[in-house]
Write an enzyme that holds these catalytic residues in place. Structure first.
Site, PDB file in Angstrom:
ATOM      1  N   GLU A 130      -1.665  -6.824   7.636  1.00 26.15           N
ATOM      2  CA  GLU A 130      -0.387  -6.696   8.174  1.00 26.15           C
ATOM      3  C   GLU A 130      -0.050  -7.393   9.402  1.00 26.15           C
ATOM      4  O   GLU A 130      -0.971  -7.811  10.162  1.00 26.15           O
ATOM      5  CB  GLU A 130      -0.194  -5.065   8.556  1.00 26.15           C
ATOM      6  CG  GLU A 130       1.011  -4.587   9.123  1.00 26.15           C
ATOM      7  CD  GLU A 130       2.253  -4.777   8.370  1.00 26.15           C
ATOM      8  OE1 GLU A 130       2.668  -5.977   8.266  1.00 26.15           O
ATOM      9  OE2 GLU A 130       3.047  -3.895   7.774  1.00 26.15           O
ATOM     10  N   HIS A 159       0.575  -1.338   0.079  1.00 31.45           N
ATOM     11  CA  HIS A 159       0.134   0.034   0.088  1.00 31.45           C
ATOM     12  C   HIS A 159       0.875   1.284   0.034  1.00 31.45           C
ATOM     13  O   HIS A 159       1.891   1.249   0.559  1.00 31.45           O
ATOM     14  CB  HIS A 159      -0.866   0.126   1.181  1.00 31.45           C
ATOM     15  CG  HIS A 159      -0.017  -0.043   2.476  1.00 31.45           C
ATOM     16  ND1 HIS A 159       0.170   1.481   3.246  1.00 31.45           N
ATOM     17  CD2 HIS A 159       0.284  -0.838   3.618  1.00 31.45           C
ATOM     18  CE1 HIS A 159       0.790   1.045   4.174  1.00 31.45           C
ATOM     19  NE2 HIS A 159       0.733  -0.225   4.416  1.00 31.45           N
TER      20      HIS A 159
END
Length: 251
Positions: free
Chosen positions: A92, A14
């Protein structure tokens, strides 16, 4: 695609998030992209177009920064219409009690060695987060179907949750010859690259993945890379970005 190649895999971390910019441990906290992060998503889409690397299917985590980056990149590449699968296993790594804390302050308080153990060792998780605390996800509705929401994770924990998903789900699209885009996070992508490239538990500490630059893997019929280490679509920017990631924790 050459005759030896199966599918093509594109990995995309990202774009810069608000907490990346503030140098905070983020983990499962759902933060927005910065203006720079939005621009990185757009640039990623431009790179996909320039290299005629057009995804057939998208996999993302359940976190806004990955979802937004993918949406921007695919819109830019005119592939906004492809099927999308979102899964928590691409999230994550959960940073436990470090979530929301400033990296430089954690480093100052606990010292370089402990900081690097928590940040980069393969099997040393940070302290667990207090359930119900501000940056815990134990009551988040998007994880309601999980038997147990993590309270902390090391990279090994990410490998354990991610690789079965890769083998059971994502692999099928690649074996069918599709171009698969995975838009995820520094540590979930490190876990996958570790698996793809056979990187040792020790050496994975030195691998840093920059934000917003597509990384292409051409895979054989056993899903082994024909180009070990992958190929960044903008190698110069990737090298600079990886160096910046390595230096996080500095003032």
């Amino acid at each position: 695609m050459n005759g030896m190649s199966t599918g093509t895999l594109v990995l995309l971390r990202h774009g810069e998030s608000e907490w990346n910019a503030l140098n905070l441990f983020t983990g499962w906290v759902d933060v927005h992209l910065t203006d720079k992060g939005i621009a990185e998503g757009k640039r990623a889409g431009e790179l996909l177009l320039e290299h005629n690397l057009l995804p057939d299917v998208l996999y993302t985590s359940l976190l806004r920064r990955a979802i937004s980056t993918a949406n921007i990149a695919l819109d830019t590449a005119d592939r906004h219409w492809i099927p999308v699968i979102r899964d928590w296993r691409l999230n994550e790594r959960h940073y436990g009690a470090l979530q929301g804390r400033n990296k430089a302050q954690v480093k100052d308080k606990y010292g370089d060695e402990q900081f690097m153990l928590w940040r980069r060792s393969y099997d040393t998780p940070p302290p667990t987060i207090e359930p119900g605390s501000e940056y815990s996800q134990d009551t988040d509705p998007r994880y309601a179907n999980l038997d147990e929401v993590p309270l902390t994770e090391c990279l090994k924990d990410v490998v354990v949750r991610l690789i079965p998903y890769w083998e059971d789900t994502i692999s099928a699209d690649l074996l069918a010859g599709k171009t698969v885009l995975i838009t995820a996070h520094g540590n979930s992508l490190r876990a996958l690259v570790k698996h793809l490239d056979g990187i040792s538990d020790e050496d994975i500490a030195g691998l840093n993945i920059p934000t917003g630059i597509p990384l292409r893997y051409d895979l054989d019929e056993n899903l082994k890379p024909l180009n070990p280490g992958g190929t960044y679509l903008d190698p110069e920017a990737a090298a600079a970005g990886a160096a910046a990631v390595a230096n996080q924790g500095g003032k």
